[in-house]
Design a protein around this motif. Sequence first.
Motif, PDB file in Angstrom:
ATOM      1  N   ALA A  15       0.810  -1.215   0.000  1.00  0.00           N
ATOM      2  CA  ALA A  15       0.000   0.000   0.000  1.00  0.00           C
ATOM      3  C   ALA A  15       0.843   1.265   0.000  1.00  0.00           C
ATOM      4  O   ALA A  15       0.321   2.366  -0.181  1.00  0.00           O
ATOM      5  CB  ALA A  15      -0.924   0.003   1.213  1.00  0.00           C
TER       6      ALA A  15
ATOM      7  N   ARG B  76      -2.026   3.542  -6.455  1.00  0.00           N
ATOM      8  CA  ARG B  76      -3.294   4.071  -6.946  1.00  0.00           C
ATOM      9  C   ARG B  76      -4.423   3.375  -6.193  1.00  0.00           C
ATOM     10  O   ARG B  76      -4.502   2.146  -6.183  1.00  0.00           O
ATOM     11  CB  ARG B  76      -3.418   3.829  -8.449  1.00  0.00           C
ATOM     12  CG  ARG B  76      -4.726   4.334  -9.041  1.00  0.00           C
ATOM     13  CD  ARG B  76      -4.754   4.084 -10.544  1.00  0.00           C
ATOM     14  NE  ARG B  76      -6.104   4.112 -11.052  1.00  0.00           N
ATOM     15  CZ  ARG B  76      -6.457   3.664 -12.261  1.00  0.00           C
ATOM     16  NH1 ARG B  76      -5.545   3.186 -13.076  1.00  0.00           N
ATOM     17  NH2 ARG B  76      -7.712   3.711 -12.649  1.00  0.00           N
ATOM     18  N   ARG B  77      -5.292   4.152  -5.558  1.00  0.00           N
ATOM     19  CA  ARG B  77      -6.357   3.593  -4.728  1.00  0.00           C
ATOM     20  C   ARG B  77      -7.534   3.147  -5.591  1.00  0.00           C
ATOM     21  O   ARG B  77      -8.153   3.956  -6.279  1.00  0.00           O
ATOM     22  CB  ARG B  77      -6.826   4.638  -3.724  1.00  0.00           C
ATOM     23  CG  ARG B  77      -5.719   5.165  -2.808  1.00  0.00           C
ATOM     24  CD  ARG B  77      -5.235   4.119  -1.848  1.00  0.00           C
ATOM     25  NE  ARG B  77      -4.151   4.617  -1.004  1.00  0.00           N
ATOM     26  CZ  ARG B  77      -3.514   3.900  -0.101  1.00  0.00           C
ATOM     27  NH1 ARG B  77      -3.857   2.627   0.086  1.00  0.00           N
ATOM     28  NH2 ARG B  77      -2.535   4.406   0.609  1.00  0.00           N
TER      29      ARG B  77
END
Length: 300
Positions: free
Chosen positions: A227, A244-245
Amino acid sequence: MHITTIGAAIVDIVVSTVQPMLGAKQDVDHIGLYAGGGAVNAAFNMVACGAQVAVHACVGDDLEGGLLRDLLQRHGIQAVMSPHHHLPTGKAVVMVDDTGAARAYAQRGASAWVGEQGFAGLAQSDIVYVTGLSLESQAWLQAALAAMTSRSFRLVVTPGARQLSNPAALHGLWDQADLLCVNAREAASLVGDDTLQVDDPPPEVAEALARQLIRRPGQAALLTLGAGGALFFDGEQAHFHPVRRVEVVSTIGAGDAFASAFVHAWGGGASPQAALAAATDSAARIIQVVPANQAGALRA
Protein backbone atom coordinates in the motif's frame (compact mmCIF):
# COMPACT_ATOMS: atom_id res chain seq x y z
CA MET A 1 10.45 -4.66 -28.86
CA HIS A 2 10.91 -8.42 -28.53
CA ILE A 3 10.57 -9.83 -25.01
CA THR A 4 11.07 -13.41 -23.83
CA THR A 5 9.49 -14.46 -20.55
CA ILE A 6 10.75 -17.53 -18.70
CA GLY A 7 8.97 -19.38 -15.92
CA ALA A 8 5.72 -21.06 -15.01
CA ALA A 9 2.73 -21.73 -17.23
CA ILE A 10 -0.03 -23.24 -15.13
CA VAL A 11 -3.80 -23.47 -14.85
CA ASP A 12 -5.36 -21.29 -12.14
CA ILE A 13 -8.59 -22.57 -10.60
CA VAL A 14 -9.80 -19.37 -8.94
CA VAL A 15 -12.43 -19.53 -6.21
CA SER A 16 -14.07 -16.37 -4.82
CA THR A 17 -15.43 -15.09 -2.53
CA VAL A 18 -14.30 -17.49 0.22
CA GLN A 19 -15.40 -17.11 3.84
CA PRO A 20 -13.95 -18.89 6.90
CA MET A 21 -15.15 -22.49 6.74
CA LEU A 22 -17.86 -23.35 9.25
CA GLY A 23 -18.90 -26.65 7.75
CA ALA A 24 -18.00 -29.21 5.11
CA LYS A 25 -19.37 -27.18 2.20
CA GLN A 26 -19.53 -23.50 1.30
CA ASP A 27 -21.26 -21.65 -1.51
CA VAL A 28 -19.01 -19.16 -3.31
CA ASP A 29 -19.56 -16.37 -5.83
CA HIS A 30 -17.32 -17.65 -8.60
CA ILE A 31 -15.15 -20.57 -9.71
CA GLY A 32 -13.21 -20.04 -12.94
CA LEU A 33 -10.46 -21.66 -14.95
CA TYR A 34 -7.71 -19.33 -16.19
CA ALA A 35 -4.17 -19.32 -17.54
CA GLY A 36 -1.64 -18.45 -14.86
CA GLY A 37 1.98 -18.55 -13.84
CA GLY A 38 4.44 -15.66 -13.75
CA ALA A 39 5.77 -16.08 -17.29
CA VAL A 40 2.26 -16.29 -18.75
CA ASN A 41 0.84 -13.39 -16.75
CA ALA A 42 3.74 -11.17 -17.78
CA ALA A 43 3.46 -12.24 -21.42
CA PHE A 44 -0.23 -11.35 -21.67
CA ASN A 45 0.45 -7.96 -20.10
CA MET A 46 3.43 -7.18 -22.31
CA VAL A 47 1.73 -8.18 -25.56
CA ALA A 48 -1.19 -5.94 -24.59
CA CYS A 49 1.36 -3.12 -24.29
CA GLY A 50 2.48 -3.77 -27.88
CA ALA A 51 5.52 -6.02 -27.46
CA GLN A 52 6.33 -9.16 -29.43
CA VAL A 53 6.50 -11.87 -26.81
CA ALA A 54 7.72 -15.45 -26.55
CA VAL A 55 7.16 -17.62 -23.47
CA HIS A 56 9.63 -20.29 -22.39
CA ALA A 57 7.69 -22.66 -20.16
CA CYS A 58 6.90 -26.34 -19.70
CA VAL A 59 3.48 -27.98 -19.71
CA GLY A 60 2.32 -31.56 -19.78
CA ASP A 61 1.07 -33.56 -22.74
CA ASP A 62 -2.51 -33.18 -21.54
CA LEU A 63 -5.71 -31.20 -22.09
CA GLU A 64 -4.61 -28.35 -19.84
CA GLY A 65 -1.28 -27.96 -21.62
CA GLY A 66 -3.02 -27.81 -24.98
CA LEU A 67 -5.45 -25.16 -23.73
CA LEU A 68 -2.56 -23.02 -22.46
CA ARG A 69 -0.67 -23.27 -25.75
CA ASP A 70 -3.80 -22.41 -27.75
CA LEU A 71 -4.64 -19.38 -25.59
CA LEU A 72 -1.12 -17.99 -25.88
CA GLN A 73 -1.13 -18.41 -29.65
CA ARG A 74 -4.56 -16.75 -29.97
CA HIS A 75 -3.05 -13.71 -28.25
CA GLY A 76 -0.11 -13.64 -30.65
CA ILE A 77 2.37 -15.04 -28.13
CA GLN A 78 4.96 -17.57 -29.23
CA ALA A 79 4.80 -20.58 -26.91
CA VAL A 80 8.24 -22.22 -26.57
CA MET A 81 7.29 -25.24 -24.51
CA SER A 82 8.86 -28.63 -23.96
CA PRO A 83 6.69 -31.11 -25.88
CA HIS A 84 5.15 -34.24 -24.42
CA HIS A 85 6.43 -33.83 -20.86
CA HIS A 86 5.61 -36.84 -18.70
CA LEU A 87 4.49 -34.70 -15.76
CA PRO A 88 1.07 -33.06 -15.82
CA THR A 89 0.58 -29.37 -16.46
CA GLY A 90 0.96 -27.38 -13.25
CA LYS A 91 -2.16 -26.23 -11.46
CA ALA A 92 -3.01 -23.87 -8.62
CA VAL A 93 -6.21 -23.56 -6.62
CA VAL A 94 -6.45 -19.87 -5.67
CA MET A 95 -8.80 -18.91 -2.85
CA VAL A 96 -9.81 -15.23 -2.78
CA ASP A 97 -11.53 -13.81 0.31
CA ASP A 98 -13.84 -10.83 0.63
CA THR A 99 -10.91 -8.42 1.09
CA GLY A 100 -9.34 -9.55 -2.20
CA ALA A 101 -6.49 -11.35 -0.46
CA ALA A 102 -5.52 -14.55 -2.23
CA ARG A 103 -4.05 -17.83 -1.03
CA ALA A 104 -2.79 -20.40 -3.53
CA TYR A 105 -2.34 -24.17 -3.29
CA ALA A 106 0.01 -25.21 -6.10
CA GLN A 107 0.95 -28.45 -7.79
CA ARG A 108 3.86 -27.33 -9.98
CA GLY A 109 4.08 -30.42 -12.17
CA ALA A 110 5.81 -29.84 -15.49
CA SER A 111 6.23 -26.12 -14.82
CA ALA A 112 9.22 -26.87 -12.58
CA TRP A 113 11.15 -28.22 -15.57
CA VAL A 114 11.30 -25.24 -17.91
CA GLY A 115 14.66 -25.19 -19.66
CA GLU A 116 15.25 -28.94 -19.54
CA GLN A 117 15.57 -28.78 -23.36
CA GLY A 118 17.54 -25.51 -23.36
CA PHE A 119 16.61 -21.89 -24.07
CA ALA A 120 16.68 -21.40 -27.83
CA GLY A 121 16.27 -17.91 -29.23
CA LEU A 122 17.27 -15.79 -26.23
CA ALA A 123 19.85 -13.89 -28.26
CA GLN A 124 17.13 -12.44 -30.49
CA SER A 125 15.39 -10.78 -27.51
CA ASP A 126 15.63 -7.18 -26.40
CA ILE A 127 14.59 -8.19 -22.88
CA VAL A 128 14.67 -11.56 -21.15
CA TYR A 129 12.23 -11.49 -18.24
CA VAL A 130 12.77 -14.30 -15.72
CA THR A 131 10.00 -15.16 -13.27
CA GLY A 132 9.96 -17.74 -10.48
CA LEU A 133 11.94 -20.90 -11.32
CA SER A 134 12.74 -24.18 -9.66
CA LEU A 135 16.39 -24.49 -8.66
CA GLU A 136 16.87 -26.98 -11.52
CA SER A 137 15.50 -24.54 -14.09
CA GLN A 138 17.57 -21.74 -12.60
CA ALA A 139 20.73 -23.81 -13.00
CA TRP A 140 19.86 -24.59 -16.65
CA LEU A 141 19.28 -20.91 -17.36
CA GLN A 142 22.54 -19.90 -15.72
CA ALA A 143 24.35 -22.46 -17.86
CA ALA A 144 22.67 -21.10 -21.01
CA LEU A 145 23.67 -17.54 -20.10
CA ALA A 146 27.23 -18.63 -19.29
CA ALA A 147 27.54 -20.27 -22.71
CA MET A 148 26.88 -16.93 -24.44
CA THR A 149 30.06 -15.13 -25.46
CA SER A 150 28.12 -11.87 -25.35
CA ARG A 151 24.53 -10.69 -24.99
CA SER A 152 22.71 -7.57 -26.10
CA PHE A 153 19.46 -8.11 -24.19
CA ARG A 154 18.60 -6.74 -20.78
CA LEU A 155 18.12 -9.43 -18.15
CA VAL A 156 15.27 -8.87 -15.67
CA VAL A 157 14.90 -11.23 -12.70
CA THR A 158 11.71 -11.48 -10.61
CA PRO A 159 12.59 -14.41 -8.32
CA GLY A 160 10.03 -16.81 -6.91
CA ALA A 161 9.68 -18.38 -3.48
CA ARG A 162 12.07 -21.27 -4.11
CA GLN A 163 14.83 -18.92 -5.29
CA LEU A 164 14.24 -16.43 -2.48
CA SER A 165 14.52 -19.21 0.07
CA ASN A 166 18.03 -19.95 -1.20
CA PRO A 167 19.81 -16.61 -1.87
CA ALA A 168 23.17 -18.33 -2.34
CA ALA A 169 21.77 -20.26 -5.32
CA LEU A 170 20.15 -17.08 -6.67
CA HIS A 171 23.44 -15.19 -6.77
CA GLY A 172 24.31 -16.40 -10.27
CA LEU A 173 21.21 -14.78 -11.81
CA TRP A 174 21.21 -11.90 -9.32
CA ASP A 175 24.76 -10.95 -10.31
CA GLN A 176 23.91 -10.93 -14.01
CA ALA A 177 20.54 -9.18 -13.73
CA ASP A 178 20.22 -5.68 -15.15
CA LEU A 179 17.07 -5.26 -13.05
CA LEU A 180 15.98 -7.17 -9.95
CA CYS A 181 12.26 -6.95 -9.05
CA VAL A 182 11.17 -7.88 -5.51
CA ASN A 183 8.83 -6.67 -2.78
CA ALA A 184 10.06 -5.00 0.38
CA ARG A 185 10.03 -8.10 2.57
CA GLU A 186 11.82 -10.12 -0.11
CA ALA A 187 14.45 -7.39 -0.42
CA ALA A 188 15.01 -7.42 3.34
CA SER A 189 15.37 -11.20 3.32
CA LEU A 190 17.89 -11.13 0.48
CA VAL A 191 20.13 -8.61 2.23
CA GLY A 192 19.82 -10.32 5.61
CA ASP A 193 17.80 -7.56 7.29
CA ASP A 194 15.51 -9.15 9.87
CA THR A 195 14.28 -5.84 11.31
CA LEU A 196 11.64 -5.04 8.66
CA GLN A 197 8.21 -5.74 10.12
CA VAL A 198 5.91 -4.18 7.49
CA ASP A 199 5.06 -4.66 3.80
CA ASP A 200 4.95 -0.92 3.11
CA PRO A 201 8.07 0.74 4.55
CA PRO A 202 8.66 4.46 3.94
CA PRO A 203 10.63 5.44 0.81
CA GLU A 204 13.86 6.08 2.73
CA VAL A 205 13.83 2.57 4.16
CA ALA A 206 13.04 1.10 0.74
CA GLU A 207 15.89 3.08 -0.82
CA ALA A 208 18.33 1.74 1.77
CA LEU A 209 17.22 -1.82 0.94
CA ALA A 210 17.48 -1.18 -2.81
CA ARG A 211 21.04 0.14 -2.45
CA GLN A 212 22.03 -3.06 -0.65
CA LEU A 213 20.58 -5.19 -3.48
CA ILE A 214 22.93 -3.71 -6.08
CA ARG A 215 25.75 -6.15 -6.76
CA ARG A 216 27.51 -4.50 -9.70
CA PRO A 217 27.71 -1.18 -11.59
CA GLY A 218 24.84 -0.61 -14.01
CA GLN A 219 22.40 -2.75 -12.07
CA ALA A 220 18.97 -1.45 -10.95
CA ALA A 221 16.30 -2.59 -8.48
CA LEU A 222 12.51 -2.29 -8.44
CA LEU A 223 10.78 -2.67 -5.06
CA THR A 224 7.02 -2.90 -4.59
CA LEU A 225 5.91 -1.56 -1.22
CA GLY A 226 2.35 -2.83 -0.94
CA ALA A 227 0.00 0.00 0.00
CA GLY A 228 3.06 2.26 0.20
CA GLY A 229 3.62 2.35 -3.57
CA ALA A 230 6.85 1.40 -5.32
CA LEU A 231 10.47 2.50 -5.63
CA PHE A 232 12.88 2.19 -8.54
CA PHE A 233 16.59 2.59 -7.82
CA ASP A 234 18.58 3.12 -11.02
CA GLY A 235 21.96 2.51 -9.39
CA GLU A 236 22.43 6.15 -8.46
CA GLN A 237 19.06 7.71 -7.66
CA ALA A 238 15.78 6.51 -6.14
CA HIS A 239 12.43 7.23 -7.80
CA PHE A 240 9.25 6.78 -5.76
CA HIS A 241 5.63 6.45 -6.92
CA PRO A 242 2.53 6.18 -4.69
CA VAL A 243 -0.07 3.46 -5.02
CA ARG A 244 -3.29 4.07 -6.95
CA ARG A 245 -6.36 3.59 -4.73
CA VAL A 246 -8.97 1.31 -6.29
CA GLU A 247 -11.40 -1.35 -5.10
CA VAL A 248 -9.49 -4.58 -4.57
CA VAL A 249 -11.27 -7.61 -6.04
CA SER A 250 -8.27 -9.97 -6.06
CA THR A 251 -4.55 -9.52 -5.46
CA ILE A 252 -3.46 -12.46 -7.64
CA GLY A 253 -1.29 -11.32 -10.52
CA ALA A 254 -0.79 -7.80 -9.16
CA GLY A 255 2.97 -8.20 -8.84
CA ASP A 256 3.27 -9.68 -12.34
CA ALA A 257 1.16 -6.86 -13.78
CA PHE A 258 3.25 -4.19 -12.05
CA ALA A 259 6.69 -5.54 -12.89
CA SER A 260 5.93 -6.49 -16.50
CA ALA A 261 4.41 -3.09 -17.31
CA PHE A 262 7.36 -1.33 -15.69
CA VAL A 263 9.83 -3.43 -17.67
CA HIS A 264 8.03 -2.80 -20.97
CA ALA A 265 8.07 0.97 -20.40
CA TRP A 266 11.61 1.04 -18.96
CA GLY A 267 12.94 -1.12 -21.79
CA GLY A 268 11.29 1.21 -24.30
CA GLY A 269 13.15 4.22 -22.94
CA ALA A 270 10.49 5.76 -20.68
CA SER A 271 11.60 7.88 -17.75
CA PRO A 272 11.55 6.20 -14.32
CA GLN A 273 8.46 8.16 -13.26
CA ALA A 274 6.62 7.33 -16.49
CA ALA A 275 7.51 3.64 -16.15
CA LEU A 276 6.37 3.59 -12.51
CA ALA A 277 3.10 5.29 -13.48
CA ALA A 278 2.46 2.73 -16.23
CA ALA A 279 3.19 -0.09 -13.81
CA THR A 280 0.90 1.38 -11.16
CA ASP A 281 -1.97 1.68 -13.65
CA SER A 282 -1.39 -1.90 -14.83
CA ALA A 283 -1.50 -3.33 -11.30
CA ALA A 284 -4.62 -1.27 -10.54
CA ARG A 285 -6.42 -2.83 -13.52
CA ILE A 286 -5.53 -6.37 -12.48
CA ILE A 287 -6.57 -6.07 -8.84
CA GLN A 288 -10.04 -5.02 -10.01
CA VAL A 289 -10.66 -8.40 -11.69
CA VAL A 290 -10.69 -11.95 -10.33
CA PRO A 291 -8.02 -13.68 -12.50
CA ALA A 292 -4.29 -12.92 -12.57
CA ASN A 293 -4.40 -11.52 -16.12
CA GLN A 294 -6.88 -10.16 -18.63
CA ALA A 295 -6.70 -12.98 -21.16
CA GLY A 296 -10.14 -14.29 -20.24
CA ALA A 297 -11.26 -17.74 -19.18
CA LEU A 298 -9.32 -20.81 -20.28
CA ARG A 299 -11.47 -22.67 -22.81
CA ALA A 300 -11.15 -24.45 -26.12
